[in-house]
Design a protein around this motif. Structure first.
Motif, mmCIF file in Angstrom:
data_model
loop_
_atom_site.group_PDB
_atom_site.id
_atom_site.type_symbol
_atom_site.label_atom_id
_atom_site.label_comp_id
_atom_site.label_asym_id
_atom_site.label_seq_id
_atom_site.Cartn_x
_atom_site.Cartn_y
_atom_site.Cartn_z
ATOM 1 N N LYS A 1 0.829 -1.189 0.000
ATOM 2 C CA LYS A 1 0.000 0.000 0.000
ATOM 3 C C LYS A 1 0.867 1.244 0.000
ATOM 4 C CE LYS A 1 -0.503 0.060 5.055
ATOM 5 N NZ LYS A 1 -1.467 -0.019 6.181
ATOM 6 N N ILE A 2 0.245 2.375 -0.278
ATOM 7 C CA ILE A 2 0.926 3.658 -0.237
ATOM 8 C C ILE A 2 0.157 4.577 0.707
ATOM 9 C CG2 ILE A 2 1.832 3.433 -2.582
ATOM 10 C CD1 ILE A 2 -0.372 5.390 -3.488
ATOM 11 N N SER A 3 0.755 5.706 1.040
ATOM 12 C CA SER A 3 0.090 6.696 1.884
ATOM 13 C C SER A 3 -0.224 7.938 1.064
ATOM 14 C CB SER A 3 0.978 7.087 3.072
ATOM 15 O OG SER A 3 1.223 5.982 3.911
ATOM 16 N N VAL A 4 -1.440 8.434 1.180
ATOM 17 C CA VAL A 4 -1.841 9.695 0.566
ATOM 18 C C VAL A 4 -1.936 10.723 1.690
ATOM 19 C CG1 VAL A 4 -3.581 10.926 -0.766
ATOM 20 C CG2 VAL A 4 -3.130 8.508 -1.241
ATOM 21 N N ILE A 5 -1.158 11.787 1.568
ATOM 22 C CA ILE A 5 -1.078 12.792 2.628
ATOM 23 C C ILE A 5 -1.659 14.105 2.128
ATOM 24 C CG2 ILE A 5 0.479 14.074 4.155
ATOM 25 C CD1 ILE A 5 2.461 11.717 3.801
ATOM 26 N N GLU A 6 -2.568 14.668 2.878
ATOM 27 C CA GLU A 6 -3.133 15.979 2.554
ATOM 28 C C GLU A 6 -2.375 17.042 3.344
ATOM 29 O OE1 GLU A 6 -7.355 18.475 2.686
ATOM 30 O OE2 GLU A 6 -7.330 16.335 3.135
ATOM 31 N N VAL A 7 -1.865 18.051 2.617
ATOM 32 C CA VAL A 7 -1.097 19.123 3.249
ATOM 33 C C VAL A 7 -1.811 20.451 2.993
ATOM 34 C CG1 VAL A 7 1.136 20.263 3.435
ATOM 35 C CG2 VAL A 7 1.036 17.836 2.811
ATOM 36 N N GLU A 20 -4.725 5.144 2.759
ATOM 37 C CA GLU A 20 -3.628 4.202 2.542
ATOM 38 C C GLU A 20 -4.119 3.105 1.605
ATOM 39 O OE1 GLU A 20 -2.487 3.166 6.618
ATOM 40 O OE2 GLU A 20 -0.703 4.417 6.342
ATOM 41 N N PRO A 21 -4.286 3.452 0.320
ATOM 42 C CA PRO A 21 -4.839 2.481 -0.628
ATOM 43 C C PRO A 21 -3.876 1.331 -0.914
ATOM 44 C CG PRO A 21 -4.098 4.448 -1.774
ATOM 45 C CD PRO A 21 -3.994 4.747 -0.309
ATOM 46 N N VAL A 22 -4.443 0.166 -1.128
ATOM 47 C CA VAL A 22 -3.675 -1.012 -1.521
ATOM 48 C C VAL A 22 -3.665 -1.069 -3.045
ATOM 49 C CG1 VAL A 22 -3.534 -3.527 -1.444
ATOM 50 C CG2 VAL A 22 -4.255 -2.244 0.589
ATOM 51 N N LEU A 23 -2.510 -0.872 -3.641
ATOM 52 C CA LEU A 23 -2.413 -0.839 -5.097
ATOM 53 C C LEU A 23 -2.369 -2.231 -5.709
ATOM 54 C CD1 LEU A 23 0.191 2.034 -5.694
ATOM 55 C CD2 LEU A 23 -2.294 2.187 -5.459
ATOM 56 N N ARG A 37 13.460 -8.028 -6.721
ATOM 57 C CA ARG A 37 12.825 -7.708 -5.451
ATOM 58 C C ARG A 37 11.314 -7.863 -5.570
ATOM 59 N NH1 ARG A 37 15.541 -3.996 -2.122
ATOM 60 N NH2 ARG A 37 13.611 -3.945 -0.906
ATOM 61 N N PRO A 38 10.642 -8.362 -4.527
ATOM 62 C CA PRO A 38 9.182 -8.448 -4.564
ATOM 63 C C PRO A 38 8.557 -7.065 -4.427
ATOM 64 C CG PRO A 38 9.988 -9.065 -2.398
ATOM 65 C CD PRO A 38 11.201 -8.888 -3.270
ATOM 66 N N THR A 39 7.316 -6.955 -4.867
ATOM 67 C CA THR A 39 6.583 -5.700 -4.723
ATOM 68 C C THR A 39 6.073 -5.584 -3.294
ATOM 69 O OG1 THR A 39 5.945 -5.658 -7.047
ATOM 70 C CG2 THR A 39 4.595 -4.374 -5.525
ATOM 71 N N GLU A 40 6.689 -4.682 -2.529
ATOM 72 C CA GLU A 40 6.313 -4.461 -1.134
ATOM 73 C C GLU A 40 5.841 -3.028 -0.905
ATOM 74 O OE1 GLU A 40 9.416 -7.599 0.944
ATOM 75 O OE2 GLU A 40 10.092 -5.550 0.551
ATOM 76 N N GLY A 41 5.745 -2.274 -1.970
ATOM 77 C CA GLY A 41 5.359 -0.869 -1.906
ATOM 78 C C GLY A 41 5.914 -0.180 -3.132
ATOM 79 N N CYS A 42 5.833 1.135 -3.180
ATOM 80 C CA CYS A 42 6.372 1.884 -4.316
ATOM 81 C C CYS A 42 7.568 2.711 -3.848
ATOM 82 C CB CYS A 42 5.317 2.805 -4.917
ATOM 83 S SG CYS A 42 3.951 1.928 -5.694
ATOM 84 N N ALA A 55 2.825 7.854 -12.410
ATOM 85 C CA ALA A 55 3.585 6.647 -12.742
ATOM 86 C C ALA A 55 4.321 6.207 -11.487
ATOM 87 C CB ALA A 55 4.570 6.919 -13.875
ATOM 88 N N GLY A 56 4.220 4.925 -11.176
ATOM 89 C CA GLY A 56 4.854 4.410 -9.975
ATOM 90 C C GLY A 56 5.894 3.355 -10.290
ATOM 91 N N ALA A 57 7.040 3.459 -9.622
ATOM 92 C CA ALA A 57 8.076 2.428 -9.695
ATOM 93 C C ALA A 57 7.996 1.660 -8.386
ATOM 94 C CB ALA A 57 9.447 3.060 -9.891
ATOM 95 N N CYS A 58 7.439 0.465 -8.451
ATOM 96 C CA CYS A 58 7.004 -0.231 -7.237
ATOM 97 C C CYS A 58 7.765 -1.535 -7.013
ATOM 98 C CB CYS A 58 5.502 -0.468 -7.296
ATOM 99 S SG CYS A 58 4.544 1.065 -7.475
ATOM 100 N N MET A 59 9.082 -1.423 -7.003
ATOM 101 C CA MET A 59 9.979 -2.531 -6.668
ATOM 102 C C MET A 59 9.936 -3.645 -7.709
ATOM 103 S SD MET A 59 9.631 -2.672 -2.530
ATOM 104 C CE MET A 59 9.912 -1.220 -1.555
#
Length: 265
Positions: A1-7, A20-23, A37-42, A55-59
């Motif tokens: 998953k990743i974290s989306v942060i509002e600032v 914290e969506p699960v991609l 490497r396994p995909t454990e996040g981006c 665009a995400g580079a996710c391991m």
């Protein structure tokens, strides 16, 4: 998953994680017992606000996302490459018609810019981007890797970089650890080529030592490179093909966000 942060721009101190969506609900690329490497996040996500795309580079995977609703990003395309060990970063072209993904084979600490490893591993992979944000398609176009073979005492692999803002053209400046700083012309995604470089040479002729350019970014007329052991370099590009970039002035720079620009701003 990743974290989306509002600032909140008027109160940055109140920034908070809003999702914290699960991609990869299926777990993503499981990796293997070798170098993949396994995909454990981006590792990196780069956004193109004017297109509502990221665009995400996710391991273990490269992905495209629809970020029309930035709190709820949606994965719209996933790609894998048998030559990639670690999907590290992603950059859209100026024309938004292609994407560069980088493979940090060896985690930045290995000597991979040599004949033994070859031109397809520890390299950039350039994909043509077709379709819209709802149904993008990434079609592999080519690899790019510096062909200046480095010594076995030099850690070298594709790493951080940014676009050079030449209107309507696609030029990229990139760090390669002890492979130095490379300027790449990828106007033809199937035939990218190096048009300039800065390389100090090996830190040691006797043993592998960690060093070299960790990141190289273009900003308001110069390239700024952070060298792991030897400090901060400011480089001036002297090439008629890149002159128009000098007319673009950024108020700020974030390599993970690619704003629309025009001469004068």
């Amino acid at each position: 998953k990743i974290s989306v942060i509002e600032v909140p721009t008027d109160d940055p101190a109140s920034a908070a994680v809003v999702n914290e969506p699960v991609l990869f609900p299926d777990g993503g690329n499981p990796g293997n017992s070798g170098e993949l490497r396994p995909t454990e996040g981006c590792h990196d996500i780069t956004v193109l606000p004017r297109k509502d795309m990221a665009a995400g580079a996710c391991m273990g995977d490269g992905v495209m996302m629809d970020i029309s609703d930035p709190v709820e990003p949606v994965v719209t395309e996933t790609v894998r490459d048998e030559n990639f060990a670690f999907w590290h970063s992603a950059t859209f072209s100026n024309t938004a018609k292609s994407v560069i993904f980088t493979d940090e084979l060896g985690g930045g600490g290995a000597a991979t810019c040599n004949e033994e490893i070859g031109p397809k591993r520890g390299a950039d992979a350039i994909y043509s981007l077709k379709g819209g944000k709802k149904n993008p398609r990434l079609d592999f176009a080519s690899y790019f890797k510096i062909d200046r073979h480095q010594a076995d005492t030099e850690n070298c692999v594709a790493h951080n970089g940014s676009l050079i803002p030449v209107m309507g053209k696609d030029y990229f400046v990139q760090s390669w650890y002890q492979g130095g700083v490379s300027v790449i012309d990828f106007n033809d995604p199937e035939n990218p080529r190096e048009i300039g470089y800065f390389d100090r040479g090996p830190l040691s002729e006797e043993e592998l030592q960690l060093g070299g350019s960790w990141s190289a970014y273009y900003y308001n007329g110069h390239v700024y490179s952070s060298d792991i052991q030897q400090g901060f370099d400011v480089l001036k590009l002297d090439d008629r093909r890149l002159k128009r970039a000098e007319k673009v002035t950024y108020d700020e720079f974030n390599p993970q966000s690619q704003p629309k620009y025009r001469p004068g701003r």
